[in-house]
Structures are given as structure tokens and as C-alpha cells.
Design an enzyme around this catalytic site. Structure first.
Site, PDB file in Angstrom:
ATOM      1  N   CYS A  12      18.204  10.918  35.628  1.00 19.52           N
ATOM      2  CA  CYS A  12      18.739   9.746  34.937  1.00 19.52           C
ATOM      3  C   CYS A  12      19.861   9.178  35.796  1.00 19.52           C
ATOM      4  O   CYS A  12      19.925   9.463  37.000  1.00 19.52           O
ATOM      5  CB  CYS A  12      19.186  10.079  33.506  1.00 19.52           C
ATOM      6  SG  CYS A  12      20.524  11.274  33.391  1.00 19.52           S
ATOM      7  N   ARG A  18      20.770  12.115  29.380  1.00 17.47           N
ATOM      8  CA  ARG A  18      19.317  12.157  29.197  1.00 17.47           C
ATOM      9  C   ARG A  18      18.598  13.220  30.019  1.00 17.47           C
ATOM     10  O   ARG A  18      17.796  13.995  29.478  1.00 17.47           O
ATOM     11  CB  ARG A  18      18.705  10.772  29.508  1.00 17.47           C
ATOM     12  CG  ARG A  18      19.111   9.697  28.525  1.00 17.47           C
ATOM     13  CD  ARG A  18      18.789   8.308  29.046  1.00 17.47           C
ATOM     14  NE  ARG A  18      19.573   8.005  30.236  1.00 17.47           N
ATOM     15  CZ  ARG A  18      19.440   6.921  30.973  1.00 17.47           C
ATOM     16  NH1 ARG A  18      18.498   6.040  30.647  1.00 17.47           N
ATOM     17  NH2 ARG A  18      20.202   6.709  32.018  1.00 17.47           N
ATOM     18  N   ASP A 127      19.950   4.356  27.404  1.00 20.84           N
ATOM     19  CA  ASP A 127      21.044   5.226  27.837  1.00 20.84           C
ATOM     20  C   ASP A 127      22.037   5.427  26.694  1.00 20.84           C
ATOM     21  O   ASP A 127      22.721   4.485  26.289  1.00 20.84           O
ATOM     22  CB  ASP A 127      21.749   4.594  29.044  1.00 20.84           C
ATOM     23  CG  ASP A 127      22.636   5.591  29.750  1.00 20.84           C
ATOM     24  OD1 ASP A 127      23.078   6.556  29.088  1.00 20.84           O
ATOM     25  OD2 ASP A 127      22.875   5.414  30.956  1.00 20.84           O
TER      26      ASP A 127
HETATM   27  P1  4NP Z   1      22.885   9.447  31.561  1.00 18.34           P
HETATM   28  O1  4NP Z   1      24.088   8.608  30.898  1.00 18.34           O
HETATM   29  O2  4NP Z   1      22.350   8.632  32.709  1.00 18.34           O
HETATM   30  O3  4NP Z   1      21.871   9.597  30.450  1.00 18.34           O
HETATM   31  O4  4NP Z   1      23.482  10.779  31.996  1.00 18.34           O
HETATM   32  C1  4NP Z   1      25.179   8.145  31.669  1.00 18.34           C
HETATM   33  C2  4NP Z   1      26.300   8.940  31.803  1.00 18.34           C
HETATM   34  C3  4NP Z   1      27.387   8.493  32.546  1.00 18.34           C
HETATM   35  C4  4NP Z   1      27.347   7.242  33.136  1.00 18.34           C
HETATM   36  C5  4NP Z   1      26.222   6.452  32.994  1.00 18.34           C
HETATM   37  C6  4NP Z   1      25.132   6.914  32.269  1.00 18.34           C
HETATM   38  N1  4NP Z   1      28.460   6.755  33.859  1.00 18.34           N
HETATM   39  O5  4NP Z   1      28.421   5.594  34.304  1.00 18.34           O
HETATM   40  O6  4NP Z   1      29.417   7.497  34.080  1.00 18.34           O
END
Ligand code: 4NP
Length: 155
Positions: A12, A18, A127
């Protein structure tokens, strides 16, 4: 002769919501099916923003509620070597796929997949970092992992 393990990398953006949920849900499912020794399962992020960080608390809590631990997991970014090291590299949304094409320089061996493309209703997994809806993430990832296991002939 020992069967070759299928190596799956879930990907992800941050690798704290995710894809770790997919990693630990999938590990739990293959253990329940008694086929854990047929797999090697991990996760990574297309961004290094969260490098070294543990699973985000609401995602960890959602796993825990289903009796699934995520101890020891820390975010790590994808690296070009992952392409050769894994058999299936499975993204959560279209931007993950695009970013992986960039890091891996394409997909000559057709290893890059979208998790919910295995289901009857292909779509992105939103997300939860932005939506806050970790239940929807659980439902989508769980559906995707079941569909992947069915595709692989394990259920
Ligand atoms: P993930 O969610 O891609 O599902 O792990 C996110 C977690 C952190 C960030 C973006 C998406 N971030 O920009 O820090």
C-alpha cells in the site's frame, strides 16, 4: 520433494494500515487452513514516509478484535529487488500499482496485481488513513484475501 513456497508481498502507500492488515489476515487464513508452510507473506509501502513505524493503532485494533496479532511489524518501503524476490506483488489501489511500475521499471513477469481484482467486484481499497473507516478496510481486505485463496485453489 519439498513444495516451493509461494511468496506474496502486499503493498500500500504507508505500510501501516492496509497492507499490514492484508499480511496478517492472510497469514491467519493460511494457518487456519493448515497450509502456512506453503507461503511466505510480507508487506511493504510505496512511500518511505512511515519507515520503521508499527502498524497504525486502529488497524492493529481491528486485527486484534479478530484474534490476529501484528507484533514485530514495522513499515518498510518497497525496493527494486522485491520484484525478483516475490511471486505475487499485490497492491491495494491503482496508485499503488502505478507507483510499483515506477519503482520496478514495469511488470515484465505479470506479478503486479490489484487485491480486489480477485473478487467479483474489482475496485480499489480506500485508504483508511484518510477515510477513518477501518471496518470498510477490514471487509475489503478480508474479501480480497478469500478471493485470492480461491484463485490459488486453497478454498
Ligand atoms: P496505508 O495508509 O497506505 O493503508 O498504510 C497510509 C498511512 C500513512 C500515510 C498514507 C497512507 N502517510 O501519508 O503517512
Amino acid at each position: 520433494m519439498e513444495n516451493k513456497r509461494l511468496k506474496i508481498l502486499f503493498v500500500c502507500l504507508g505500510n501501516i494500515c492496509r497492507s499490514p492488515m492484508a499480511e496478517f489476515i492472510m497469514k491467519h487464513k493460511v494457518e487456519q487452513l493448515g497450509v502456512a508452510d506453503r507461503f511466505e507473506i510480507a508487506s511493504a509501502g510505496t512511500s518511505d514516509e512511515e519507515r520503521g513505524n508499527p502498524v497504525y493503532p486502529p488497524a492493529k485494533e481491528m486485527l486484534k478484535r479478530h484474534g490476529i496479532g501484528s507484533k514485530g511489524k514495522h513499515s518498510r518501503p518497497i525496493v527494486p529487488e522485491d520484484y525478483d524476490n516475490y511471486d505475487l506483488i499485490i497492491g491495494m489501489d491503482a496508485s499503488n500499482i502505478r507507483d510499483m511500475y515506477h519503482t520496478f521499471g514495469g511488470d515484465p513477469e505479470w506479478k503486479i496485481k490489484l487485491l480486489l481484482d480477485y473478487t467479483e467486484h474489482p475496485r480499489n481499497i480506500a485508504d483508511p488513513w484518510y477515510t477513518g473507516d477501518f471496518q470498510a478496510t477490514w471487509d475489503d481486505v478480508n474479501e480480497g484475501c478469500d478471493a485470492l485463496l480461491a484463485d490459488l485453489g486453497f478454498i
